[in-house]
Design a protein around this motif. Sequence first.
Motif, PDB file in Angstrom:
ATOM      1  N   UNK C  55      45.237  75.421  30.720  1.00 16.88           N
ATOM      2  CA  UNK C  55      46.579  75.126  31.221  1.00 16.88           C
ATOM      3  C   UNK C  55      46.814  75.891  32.515  1.00 16.88           C
ATOM      4  N   UNK C  56      47.612  75.287  33.375  1.00 14.49           N
ATOM      5  CA  UNK C  56      47.804  75.846  34.711  1.00 14.49           C
ATOM      6  C   UNK C  56      49.017  76.762  34.776  1.00 14.49           C
ATOM      7  N   UNK C  57      48.874  77.803  35.561  1.00  4.96           N
ATOM      8  CA  UNK C  57      50.030  78.628  35.919  1.00  4.96           C
ATOM      9  C   UNK C  57      50.459  78.170  37.304  1.00  4.96           C
ATOM     10  N   UNK C  60      56.096  79.545  41.176  1.00  6.58           N
ATOM     11  CA  UNK C  60      57.527  79.281  41.069  1.00  6.58           C
ATOM     12  C   UNK C  60      58.218  79.197  42.426  1.00  6.58           C
ATOM     13  N   UNK C 136      49.744  78.637  26.653  1.00 10.10           N
ATOM     14  CA  UNK C 136      51.115  78.819  27.132  1.00 10.10           C
ATOM     15  C   UNK C 136      51.592  80.251  26.882  1.00 10.10           C
ATOM     16  N   UNK C 139      49.922  82.507  29.394  1.00  3.87           N
ATOM     17  CA  UNK C 139      50.471  82.388  30.754  1.00  3.87           C
ATOM     18  C   UNK C 139      51.747  83.219  30.879  1.00  3.87           C
ATOM     19  N   UNK C 140      52.533  83.229  29.816  1.00  3.67           N
ATOM     20  CA  UNK C 140      53.772  84.014  29.879  1.00  3.67           C
ATOM     21  C   UNK C 140      53.508  85.516  29.910  1.00  3.67           C
ATOM     22  N   UNK C 142      51.179  86.803  31.849  1.00  7.31           N
ATOM     23  CA  UNK C 142      50.546  87.134  33.132  1.00  7.31           C
ATOM     24  C   UNK C 142      51.630  87.525  34.134  1.00  7.31           C
ATOM     25  N   UNK C 336      53.584  68.730  35.439  1.00 15.15           N
ATOM     26  CA  UNK C 336      52.489  69.153  36.321  1.00 15.15           C
ATOM     27  C   UNK C 336      52.077  68.000  37.228  1.00 15.15           C
TER      28      UNK C 336
END
Lengths: 275, 337, 848, 213
Positions: C55-57, C60, C136, C139-140, C142, C336
């Motif tokens: 999954x991609x980060x 933002x 997921x 990722x949170x 990172x 995405x």
Amino acid sequence: MDIRAGVVETATSPWGQTVPIHIAFYLIWVAAIGGLAFLMVHAIYVQFIAKKQAHVESASPELAAKVPEKVARHSLAARLFHWIMALAMFALLITAFLPKVGYQFPWVTYHWIAGLVLTASIIFHIIHASFWMDFWSIWPDKIDIEDAKRRWLRATGKAAPAPRKFAKYPMENKMYHLTIVLAGLAVILTGVFMMKRVRTPFFTRNPYLFGDMTWGLMYVLHGLAGVGLIALIMVHIYFALRPEKFVITKSMVFGTIPREHYLEHHDPERWAATK
Amino acid sequence: MAIVRDIMPAFELFQPATVDDALRLADKYGKDAWVMAGGLDTFDWLKDRIKRPKVVIDLSQVAELRGVREVSGGLEIGAMTTLTEVVRHPVVREKFSILSTGAEAAASPQIRNQGTIGGNVSQDARCWYYRGGWKCYRAGGNICFADTPTAINREHAILNADRCVAVNPSDSAPALIALEAQMVIRNTHGERVVNAEDYFIGPSIDITRMTVLKPGDLLTAIRIPATWAGAQFYFEKVRDRQVWDFPLMNVASAMVVTGGNIERIRIVVNAAAAHPLRLTAVEDAVRGKPRNAATGEMGGKIAIAGAEPLRYNGYKIPLMRNLVKRAISGVEEAQWT
Amino acid sequence: MPAKSTINPLVQNSSEKPAYKLIGQNYTTPDLVAKVTGRAKYAEDYRAEGMLFAKLLLSPVPHAHVRSIDASEALAMPGVKAILTVDDLPAPADAMTDLGQVIPANKLGERGLTNDPVYQGEPILAVCAVDEYTCAEAIEKIHIEYERLPHAVDPLVTLRPGAANARVEGNVWVRPDPPPPVKGQPPPPPPAPQVQELKWTAQDFADAKDGQLPMGKATDHWSFGDWEAGLKNADLVLDETFVTPNTSHQTLETRTAMAYWQNGKVYVHCSTQSTSQTVPALARWLHLDMSDVVVISEYTGGGFGSKITSAISAIIPALLSKKTGAPVMMRISREEEHYIGRARPSIHGRLKVGFTKDGRITAIDMYVICDSGPYDPQGDANQSGRMVSLMYQPPAMRWRGLSVLTNTPPRVSQSQPGGFQGIVLMEPIISKASRKLGIDQVAIHRINMPEGKANIGPPLPNGKRLYVTSAFIKEALDIGHEKFRWDERKALPKRSGTKARGIGVATSCFVGGSVGFDGLFVIKPDGKIYIQSGIGNLGTESVSDCHRVTAEILGVPWEKCEITWGHTGRNLPWTCPSGGSQTTHAMTRAAYVAALDAKDKLQQIAAKDHGGKPEDYEVGGERVYRKGGGASMTLAQAATRAIELGGIYDGHELPKGINKFTAASAKNLTGQGLLAVARDTMPRDGQTHSYVAGFAEVEVDLETGKYRILDYLAVADVGTVIHPRALGGQVLGRSMLGIGHAIGQKWVYDQHYGLPVAKRFHHTKPPTILDAPENMAWEAVGIPDPETPIGARGIGEPPVGAGCMAILNALSDALGDDVFRRAPVLADTILASLEAGRPMEEGLTAHI
Amino acid sequence: MPDKSRADQTSDETPRGVSRRELIKGVIAAGAVSSGAYLFRSSIVRADQAAAGSVERLVTLSVNGQQRRVDVMKQETLATTLRYKLGLTGTKLGCDRSECGACTVLIDDVPHYSCSILTHTARGKQITTIEGLASADGTLHPVQQGVVSEQGFQCAFCMSGFIMATVGFLKVNPNPTRAELAHGISGNLCRCQDYDKILTAMMCGAENLRKVS
């Protein structure tokens, strides 16, 4: 970081950054409880621990003789200012904090209108105090500080000369004023900017006047000053209702204090009340 | 913390079979619980990982919340009745067709097959800033991103905005208000009944909620009295696409006309404000007047009094005026030769 | 009338239609049953033992530099296998053209992951774990520190003095002039485009009146004829600004990919428009030899130009798979896809067009600003001018344009790239002129349309202009005029009650074919033809349609043809990219030359066995037989003989001219039967283009601004019709894409933060079945293109512009000229403008 | 429609008395389809086994007429279970947000977006996917046959959703007009094709269906 996290509530900005948005609202209760604790401690202290204050007798009989029966303490303008400001302040605190503790009503408009009243009254006060009143009478001076030292030494049982009587305002009064000036100015300045973020007839709403971080800090300052005012006003009311200070409270309604009170607490050298 | 979307975070799931069980769970978990009806609104929040309840209480297994019952000339509709069931119900179609029209205008067939009437009236605002996870007033922040000099706000409110300019997107809500429906709300302390028009609240009262429901409350049923059965109805929804889209605006009216004059009328507009607007001033002005174009136009003009456009939603003012006009006097149909 | 075909032996004269058995007939395509039963496998439908997920980060912020990444917490989580950042990617590699020219890698190009995000949603890193839930959560955990940089999302705003640039290097693309060619050397490759800063003056902006596009310095320009005199001498000059929308391709299948490694080869299951052409793309991105890349893509869920050679994001699962030693699936979510799924660049355009009083265009002065997004310069700006020059045949024209960078998702060609925008800018002017001059809409179109070998684009260095192979758009207009009952509808009243009605016509054109690709098949001893198709299968059916030509030429029943497609490990030939509507043209030609190769070999084998010369033999009825009767052999026998003969017959010897990719595939097929392989080197005089005329009727509700499309007819000039049902699908399907541009599709950006607020379908508004025209029909002119043997051209692109502008011209017919000045046109625009009596929407602001 | 009384609801569950460990062993022994090793599923609230309405991860689903035991996470959608646990990849994920219809399946004959319903919510109901339409002998469903006859789609990523929506709609209205059918299948998005051709194929399917039933 951790301390800040406890005091400040943060949000994720649209750019994913953590920015402050306002104070943590439990601080309302901290302020209220803090205020309450102070006045309880004070009441107990005065009741059970405090010794009678001795003052340097300063007023010469000639001078005292010149003092009228009722000493004018607050002009009508000053009294009007005080009560208008008080009303505005109450309106502000109520509209600000009731919704936060669960009582819902359309508060924003009342809040900014009260804020404008407060701002106007304070602007009036600044001008009035600068040109028609003894501007420096409310700010602590050298003697105040020296006397405060003396009082402290005497209270802790050490030798010190007796403090002098007060000028127009007691030291506590001056300190209170100083604090409320700081809190009030903080809340007003931030509040005026915050009006840019709600719909008012005065200017186009523009929340982008500052960046997210600046705004966040401004909200935090507004909030801290706001909850500070809760405590300050609690203390203020407490003192106003204390029997030994009630004379001063009455003077905020009627404008004068009796001659005896004047002579007992104030130094005619420092606060001339002669005709 | 990096932002990631589309994967639902973990939660504990409860699927109670009775209202009492559901209420006990809702009471027990309070703010940690999320009550889910059809789930169409819920899954957006969960999949975006914006709302993170610890507990999800899925009402899908509560049979007593589902179904339409006839009660003394009116109807009682269980909150978990799907929109399709409402739309297809013969009594709704026959006596309260404004509700079937309104409910059928919502979303898409599959959504109506699963989405419930209770969910439709209780759904959250669809402002794209708010739903995008921007921490605005409605999300507990201190800003409205949709009401700034540069914001794109064609779908936002023209009336009754208070900091937040989001609108209520429900299509069935205005029909229910026009029918004088009542909302039955239960919690562990008991039951209360509120008028449909009081069920919805604006940002000035509570900027983070759309309805009077609080944690622990459950909307269990909607009662429709016999009052407007068989009246003249008008419902119209204007939207960008004919499927899926929320209303740019919708209007619902129920009317009893005697001798050409409007005897009784209720008229409601949604997507103009954060809550459905019942236009009592318009109702008062047109009551007793002949049902014609002039009355319609008068009603339309009254409806938009006080409307404040944002940068991109000025069109909503003539739209509201015209929809209200039509809801009173009907549409002048084209007669192509 | 069309010129006599010079190279098509089956079409001697267009007036007598050749007696095709398969071409022009409907048939059940070989992929259909798998599709309706759910067995068809798209990229996300593949599973592999021990498959991990990625999954991609996403960034933002719209423009930033990543100062630091702290992934330690994420990596420490159980179940997390690896993290991939830009540091793990191979460096950008140079590309090699067919001519052997080296195109140096674009230093500012997109790489799939980045530490310098230039739009919100750009992937920073990818996390690989046992499942997506873990990805997921990881990722949170990172933490990334971004140094935010100023952003620009509006192409006009970034040209203002002092405004921010989308890239540190600047805000516009500039292409330096190519170096002069050296005699005896191959022409030098085009110089790499560069990013520079360009700001217009405050005066440039002040010079434009309300709603008009300011026209500061352009970076690119061309002209032909005396356009100034043309405008000066015109009876009517219109000066109009129009803005076309940015629209995501929004294929229903996202660009998911799954990859694993076996024996040093990477197997990538991806979503791509082209099968063969995806191999070199992946090989370049991954720094691998082409022979080490296997692409599997049997079914692709739509492309519209966004997946011409798959997506650069497909390298992420490939590299993560290498890192973890397990298969990796990277499912791309719809959000995405909004970011990395590509979009059509918007164009702000302003055109001055001169007309004589009878409606003929005298000159066009065209100015365009193309929003190229943050990466590669898009050709849309230039192409918009070229297509206008072909479609409306101005005797003189000036084109100026610039390609501006913004911090918005990357752009790429979308069906009719540039051509669409050109048509959208030009058609409102034609429509307005028809009202001003009192000329019928169809008539004013017809008088300006190309015919025959019409000119296109700017002059070449030799001063001459290119021209097209053919154009029968006037015929298309005539057919549509009649079939749409134009005059009848025109006579109807325009207003009744609260409704207004209008009719509109629009014409559109685009590239319709390329040349130079290979055909490959084997006739096996079972008598069947095993066709190797390197065409991508994205549903246009060209993957099998083009090979109907093989069966037609050889006279073999379709049931005897087996097609292998969708897996480059299965010996596919070098095939054109399925983009720009080139496939039908390019690959019917390739099929045709391969069929001729087979025919030639069959004749030779027959002559060898039965005597005589090869030309004495004819192929047909699954046999090769002596003309006039006598000796014959079945294809099955000939295939067996081919294996016995070896050499060129069964592929042991391959022809020189074919692509090395084809040669490698052919080598693997050697010895299985009669191997037919050939490259299309047939001549072609002109550039192949196709055309569509669209006709629409709309009804507008004057009180709500809502309108519905009552009828739509598209008439296509596409040459020979190969497969009517597939063609109809293309013509009306792409018309719908265009109609979507007219009635709703758009992006919405918050300018302050530079972030999109419309990422969901209910915000970006692809049309639904209830927004489609209530009646739709299509028609083909059916005149073969004279420059290609079967006469077939591609048609994917031109319907888009015609669909969009027939609707908008019909709206103008209903409402008059002062209602809208950008697309899409929604109820809000119509209602507000009708209320105010002038165009009320913001003319130039981007992404509203 | 099956009665959703509490007894029924728990009948397809493991008996409450079984310990977690035994349950897991049982699952493995029974060869149930296991989920991926999602390691962060332990939610913040401890599963309250005693509470009414608590759910177990191991469920039985009735899919295309077969009973399938499957280990399902609390937050898992039906589309994920079908595609990743039961291998039924004919159901597509186009948006995962109930905005495209590619994931449409029938639940008790009613079209639902399988991306937007929890698998747990579909327990005890009859789930039909595109793979369950054709007969066991491979004979296509009349609606599938309609699509083959008319080549209704291009890329066909949306096709299974459209077919399922049509089959579901025809159960309620077997003889629709073109406009009615368009409304009936309006919850499905197509990006390649003109909807007109899809509608023609589906009308053909409706006619086929009327012929056989």
